[in-house]
Scaffold this motif. Structure first.
Motif, PDB file in Angstrom:
ATOM      1  N   ARG A 182       0.860  -1.176   0.000  1.00 35.38           N
ATOM      2  CA  ARG A 182       0.000   0.000   0.000  1.00 35.38           C
ATOM      3  C   ARG A 182       0.898   1.228   0.000  1.00 35.38           C
ATOM      4  N   ARG A 183       0.726   2.092  -0.991  1.00 35.70           N
ATOM      5  CA  ARG A 183       1.515   3.326  -1.047  1.00 35.70           C
ATOM      6  C   ARG A 183       1.229   4.139   0.207  1.00 35.70           C
ATOM      7  N   THR A 184       2.265   4.702   0.790  1.00 33.47           N
ATOM      8  CA  THR A 184       2.091   5.472   2.009  1.00 33.47           C
ATOM      9  C   THR A 184       2.930   6.738   1.964  1.00 33.47           C
ATOM     10  N   ARG A 235      10.166  -0.711  10.177  1.00 36.14           N
ATOM     11  CA  ARG A 235      11.464  -1.056   9.592  1.00 36.14           C
ATOM     12  C   ARG A 235      11.398  -0.647   8.129  1.00 36.14           C
ATOM     13  N   VAL A 236      12.316   0.223   7.698  1.00 33.50           N
ATOM     14  CA  VAL A 236      12.346   0.694   6.317  1.00 33.50           C
ATOM     15  C   VAL A 236      13.428  -0.065   5.568  1.00 33.50           C
ATOM     16  N   ARG A 237      13.032  -0.654   4.452  1.00 31.75           N
ATOM     17  CA  ARG A 237      13.956  -1.412   3.605  1.00 31.75           C
ATOM     18  C   ARG A 237      14.025  -0.719   2.255  1.00 31.75           C
ATOM     19  N   HIS A 238      15.198  -0.612   1.697  1.00 29.84           N
ATOM     20  CA  HIS A 238      15.349  -0.059   0.362  1.00 29.84           C
ATOM     21  C   HIS A 238      15.305  -1.202  -0.645  1.00 29.84           C
ATOM     22  N   TYR A 239      14.708  -0.945  -1.787  1.00 31.68           N
ATOM     23  CA  TYR A 239      14.538  -1.946  -2.828  1.00 31.68           C
ATOM     24  C   TYR A 239      15.853  -2.668  -3.119  1.00 31.68           C
ATOM     25  N   GLU A 267      18.217  -3.425  -1.239  1.00 30.01           N
ATOM     26  CA  GLU A 267      18.619  -4.327  -0.153  1.00 30.01           C
ATOM     27  C   GLU A 267      17.893  -5.679  -0.217  1.00 30.01           C
ATOM     28  N   LEU A 268      16.827  -5.746  -1.003  1.00 25.65           N
ATOM     29  CA  LEU A 268      16.026  -6.961  -1.068  1.00 25.65           C
ATOM     30  C   LEU A 268      16.664  -7.983  -1.993  1.00 25.65           C
ATOM     31  N   ASP A 269      16.403  -9.262  -1.739  1.00 20.14           N
ATOM     32  CA  ASP A 269      16.908 -10.278  -2.659  1.00 20.14           C
ATOM     33  C   ASP A 269      16.045 -10.278  -3.925  1.00 20.14           C
ATOM     34  N   GLU A 270      16.445 -11.038  -4.919  1.00 16.44           N
ATOM     35  CA  GLU A 270      15.770 -11.020  -6.223  1.00 16.44           C
ATOM     36  C   GLU A 270      14.288 -11.382  -6.134  1.00 16.44           C
ATOM     37  N   GLU A 271      13.965 -12.376  -5.331  1.00 11.70           N
ATOM     38  CA  GLU A 271      12.571 -12.803  -5.194  1.00 11.70           C
ATOM     39  C   GLU A 271      11.728 -11.706  -4.550  1.00 11.70           C
ATOM     40  N   GLU A 272      12.257 -11.072  -3.515  1.00 12.96           N
ATOM     41  CA  GLU A 272      11.541  -9.981  -2.856  1.00 12.96           C
ATOM     42  C   GLU A 272      11.378  -8.801  -3.807  1.00 12.96           C
ATOM     43  N   GLN A 273      12.422  -8.469  -4.572  1.00 10.20           N
ATOM     44  CA  GLN A 273      12.329  -7.382  -5.550  1.00 10.20           C
ATOM     45  C   GLN A 273      11.241  -7.669  -6.577  1.00 10.20           C
ATOM     46  N   SER A 274      11.175  -8.893  -7.047  1.00  3.21           N
ATOM     47  CA  SER A 274      10.172  -9.275  -8.033  1.00  3.21           C
ATOM     48  C   SER A 274       8.757  -9.068  -7.493  1.00  3.21           C
ATOM     49  N   VAL A 275       8.524  -9.463  -6.246  1.00  2.88           N
ATOM     50  CA  VAL A 275       7.204  -9.299  -5.635  1.00  2.88           C
ATOM     51  C   VAL A 275       6.881  -7.817  -5.466  1.00  2.88           C
ATOM     52  N   VAL A 276       7.843  -7.018  -5.032  1.00  2.00           N
ATOM     53  CA  VAL A 276       7.607  -5.579  -4.869  1.00  2.00           C
ATOM     54  C   VAL A 276       7.266  -4.952  -6.215  1.00  2.00           C
ATOM     55  N   VAL A 332       8.867  -0.368   2.303  1.00  2.00           N
ATOM     56  CA  VAL A 332       9.880  -0.543   1.263  1.00  2.00           C
ATOM     57  C   VAL A 332       9.934   0.730   0.429  1.00  2.00           C
ATOM     58  N   LYS A 333      11.138   1.281   0.263  1.00  4.95           N
ATOM     59  CA  LYS A 333      11.346   2.440  -0.612  1.00  4.95           C
ATOM     60  C   LYS A 333      11.643   1.903  -1.997  1.00  4.95           C
ATOM     61  N   PHE A 334      10.680   2.091  -2.911  1.00  2.45           N
ATOM     62  CA  PHE A 334      10.826   1.624  -4.293  1.00  2.45           C
ATOM     63  C   PHE A 334      10.690   2.868  -5.159  1.00  2.45           C
ATOM     64  N   THR A 335       9.678   3.000  -5.980  1.00  2.00           N
ATOM     65  CA  THR A 335       9.431   4.232  -6.725  1.00  2.00           C
ATOM     66  C   THR A 335       8.754   5.251  -5.823  1.00  2.00           C
ATOM     67  N   ASP A 336       8.232   4.787  -4.730  1.00  2.00           N
ATOM     68  CA  ASP A 336       7.578   5.555  -3.681  1.00  2.00           C
ATOM     69  C   ASP A 336       7.764   4.737  -2.409  1.00  2.00           C
ATOM     70  N   TYR A 337       7.180   5.152  -1.320  1.00  2.00           N
ATOM     71  CA  TYR A 337       7.209   4.341  -0.108  1.00  2.00           C
ATOM     72  C   TYR A 337       5.972   3.456  -0.093  1.00  2.00           C
ATOM     73  N   TYR A 338       6.167   2.155   0.151  1.00  2.00           N
ATOM     74  CA  TYR A 338       5.074   1.190   0.201  1.00  2.00           C
ATOM     75  C   TYR A 338       5.127   0.441   1.520  1.00  2.00           C
ATOM     76  N   GLN A 339       3.993   0.382   2.183  1.00  2.00           N
ATOM     77  CA  GLN A 339       3.899  -0.358   3.437  1.00  2.00           C
ATOM     78  C   GLN A 339       3.425  -1.774   3.145  1.00  2.00           C
ATOM     79  N   ILE A 340       4.083  -2.748   3.770  1.00  2.00           N
ATOM     80  CA  ILE A 340       3.718  -4.159   3.629  1.00  2.00           C
ATOM     81  C   ILE A 340       2.525  -4.455   4.533  1.00  2.00           C
ATOM     82  N   ARG A 341       1.517  -5.053   3.957  1.00  2.00           N
ATOM     83  CA  ARG A 341       0.378  -5.547   4.725  1.00  2.00           C
ATOM     84  C   ARG A 341       0.355  -7.052   4.540  1.00  2.00           C
TER      85      ARG A 341
END
Length: 71
Positions: free
Chosen positions: A13-15, A23-27, A29-38, A60-69
Motif C-alpha cells: 500500500r503506497r504510504t 522497519r524501512v527497507r530499500h529496494y 537491499e532486497l533479494d531477487e525474489e523480494e524485488q520481483s514481488v515488490v 519498502v522504498k521503491f518508486t515511492d514508499y510502500y507499506q507491507i500488509r
C-alpha cells in the motif's frame, strides 16, 4: 529467501507517512525474489504469498514508499 508456508498473503500500500517504529527497507537491499514481488505488487490491488524477510508493517522504498500488509 523463499516462500513461507504460513498461508498469509502480502499486499503493498503506497504510504506518505512512515510510522516511527516501522522497519524501512530499500529496494536494493532486497533479494531477487523480494524485488520481483515488490515490482509486481507496487500500486496494484493484488496479493502474493508471504516471502522472505518482508513483514507486516515494514516499509519498502521503491518508486515511492510502500507499506507491507500481511494477512
Amino acid at each position: 529467501m523463499s516462500l513461507r508456508d504460513t498461508g498469509r498473503r502480502l499486499r503493498l500500500r503506497r504510504t506518505g507517512r512512515i510510522p516511527s517504529d516501522a522497519r524501512v527497507r530499500h529496494y536494493d537491499e532486497l533479494d531477487e525474489e523480494e524485488q520481483s514481488v515488490v515490482r509486481e505488487l507496487a500500486g496494484e490491488p493484488w496479493t502474493a504469498p508471504e516471502i522472505g524477510d518482508l513483514d507486516d508493517g515494514d516499509v519498502v522504498k521503491f518508486t515511492d514508499y510502500y507499506q507491507i500488509r500481511s494477512r
